[in-house]
Design a protein around this motif. Structure first.
Motif, short mmCIF file in Angstrom:
data_model
loop_
_atom_site.label_atom_id
_atom_site.label_comp_id
_atom_site.label_asym_id
_atom_site.label_seq_id
_atom_site.Cartn_x
_atom_site.Cartn_y
_atom_site.Cartn_z
N ALA A 255 73.15 60.16 69.64
CA ALA A 255 74.56 59.94 69.95
C ALA A 255 74.89 60.41 71.36
CB ALA A 255 75.44 60.64 68.92
N ARG A 256 74.32 61.55 71.76
CA ARG A 256 74.55 62.07 73.11
C ARG A 256 73.91 61.14 74.15
NH1 ARG A 256 77.22 63.03 77.19
NH2 ARG A 256 76.23 64.29 78.80
N ILE A 257 72.72 60.65 73.85
CA ILE A 257 72.07 59.71 74.77
C ILE A 257 72.90 58.44 74.91
CG2 ILE A 257 70.00 58.28 75.11
CD1 ILE A 257 68.43 60.58 73.70
N ARG A 258 73.51 58.02 73.80
CA ARG A 258 74.36 56.84 73.85
C ARG A 258 75.58 57.08 74.76
NH1 ARG A 258 74.36 52.33 71.19
NH2 ARG A 258 72.79 53.08 69.72
N GLN A 259 76.14 58.30 74.70
CA GLN A 259 77.26 58.64 75.59
C GLN A 259 76.83 58.55 77.05
OE1 GLN A 259 78.39 62.62 74.33
NE2 GLN A 259 80.28 61.84 73.38
N ILE A 260 75.66 59.12 77.34
CA ILE A 260 75.13 59.08 78.71
C ILE A 260 74.96 57.63 79.15
CG2 ILE A 260 73.08 59.57 80.10
CD1 ILE A 260 72.76 62.16 78.42
N VAL A 310 71.52 64.39 84.77
CA VAL A 310 71.20 63.66 83.54
C VAL A 310 69.72 63.83 83.20
CG1 VAL A 310 70.97 61.35 82.54
CG2 VAL A 310 73.08 62.00 83.72
N ILE A 311 68.86 63.71 84.20
CA ILE A 311 67.43 63.92 83.97
C ILE A 311 67.19 65.31 83.39
CG2 ILE A 311 65.18 64.16 85.09
CD1 ILE A 311 66.07 61.99 87.06
N ALA A 312 67.87 66.30 83.95
CA ALA A 312 67.71 67.68 83.47
C ALA A 312 68.18 67.82 82.03
CB ALA A 312 68.45 68.64 84.38
#
Length: 337
Positions: A255-260, A310-312
């Motif tokens: 879900a967090r990756i989807r936000q990003i 974002v990478i971090a």
């Protein structure tokens, strides 16, 4: 046969595996007719996907002799017949299968190396394999013996470069002492990080490219968890990360990756691939798909630049649950924890 112009093929950035010029993202072909549920009526779409990959400039195709008991290689042969010169072709050997087509062990013996290569060349309908991998290290056979026999295939002109899959850092070093190893193919994604401690540094020390398979967490990172339900025929339902509380925790990360992804006007899968591509120019992920729509999405990830923060954040994520219930079905690399 596709008649599309190839003028857009240069839009996909290129990377190098030894002297092979490969698209920054390749195409894993396993799921076209193996492992991900029923696909009997999907061959026409798979063939169309292979042709479109080449039209787009995705030229790095990955298969193995055990996928669908050789039928996966035969599927690729239908495209290679007309377009061999456009393809950097990788296949694998060394996992043995039972009458049911499922893995039951490993074989790295010298005689099996030669037998397997001849079988793959015949099924693929080609004279030369660009990149030939040992699919899993056979703990009963010294890696030197296996790679020595693979090196003879290079001398004979049947194989251009050698690779290892899921090999430990120690095995990679021992293999490289016998013959140059061009690529290490292992599972690597935001959710599968175990190769970072020893295997990636060893590969870089030896000048070996890294080819991550399952770069989308076997689909978990793209939100396809619903497909892998018990009884679906989808092997992912047996994996610890796809079960119970593990799945709940992992879906929270998704879900967090989807936000990003939403913030970057991208998809979660593109973010996952862009994260891997940002790990180094020697990284060439091979997401698998049998659908043209996902192929296009994956190819577009090569132009997505992720901000450093974002990478971090993605690098700090940790999935819950092991990759596999156990690896006893192939015994695996005895030098690998």
């Amino acid at each position: 046969m596709s008649t599309s112009s190839h003028s857009d093929a240069t839009s996909i950035p290129r990377r190098r595996i030894a002297d092979l010029d490969v698209s920054a993202v390749g195409l894993g072909c396993m799921g076209m007719n193996f492992a991900y549920g029923a696909t009997a009526d999907d061959e026409s779409e798979a063939i169309a996907t292979l042709h479109e990959a080449l039209d787009l400039g995705v030229n790095f195709l990955d298969t193995a002799d055990m996928y669908a008991a050789g039928a996966n290689e035969q599927l690729l042969a239908k495209v290679l017949a007309d377009r061999r010169e456009e393809v950097v072709l990788a296949t694998k050997f060394g996992i043995t299968t039972g009458p049911d087509g499922m893995p039951n062990g490993t074989n790295g013996s010298a005689s099996y190396v030669k037998e397997s290569a001849e079988g793959s060349l015949r099924r693929l309908g080609v004279d030369t394999i660009d990149l030939y991998y040992l699919h899993r290290v056979d703990p009963q056979v010294p890696i030197e013996e296996t790679v020595g026999a693979m090196a003879e295939l290079v001398t004979a002109g049947k194989v251009r470069h050698l690779g290892l899959s899921e090999a430990s850092a120690e095995s990679l070093r021992r293999a490289s002492a016998v013959h140059p190893i061009a690529a290490l193919q292992s599972e690597w994604s935001i959710f599968s990080r175990d190769i970072e401690a020893e295997d990636v540094p060893a590969a870089r020390e030896l000048g070996v490219a890294i080819v991550p398979y399952s770069p989308l967490g076997r689909g978990l990172l793209t939100g396809s968890a619903a497909a892998a339900t018990p009884g679906s025929g989808d092997f992912r339902s047996t994996l610890p990360r796809w079960q119970g509380d593990n799945l709940t925790a992992n879906l929270a990360l998704v879900a967090r990756i989807r936000q990003i992804a939403d913030d970057l006007d991208a998809t979660p899968g593109q973010v996952a691939l862009a994260w891997l591509l940002a790990q180094g120019d020697d990284v060439v992920p091979i997401p698998g798909t049998k659908r043209r729509t996902y192929l296009r999405e994956n190819a577009a990830a090569t132009t997505l630049a992720l901000p450093a923060d974002v990478i971090a954040e993605l690098s700090a994520m940790q999935a819950t649950g092991d990759r596999y219930p156990d690896m006893s079905w192939v015994a695996g690399d005895s030098a690998r924890a």
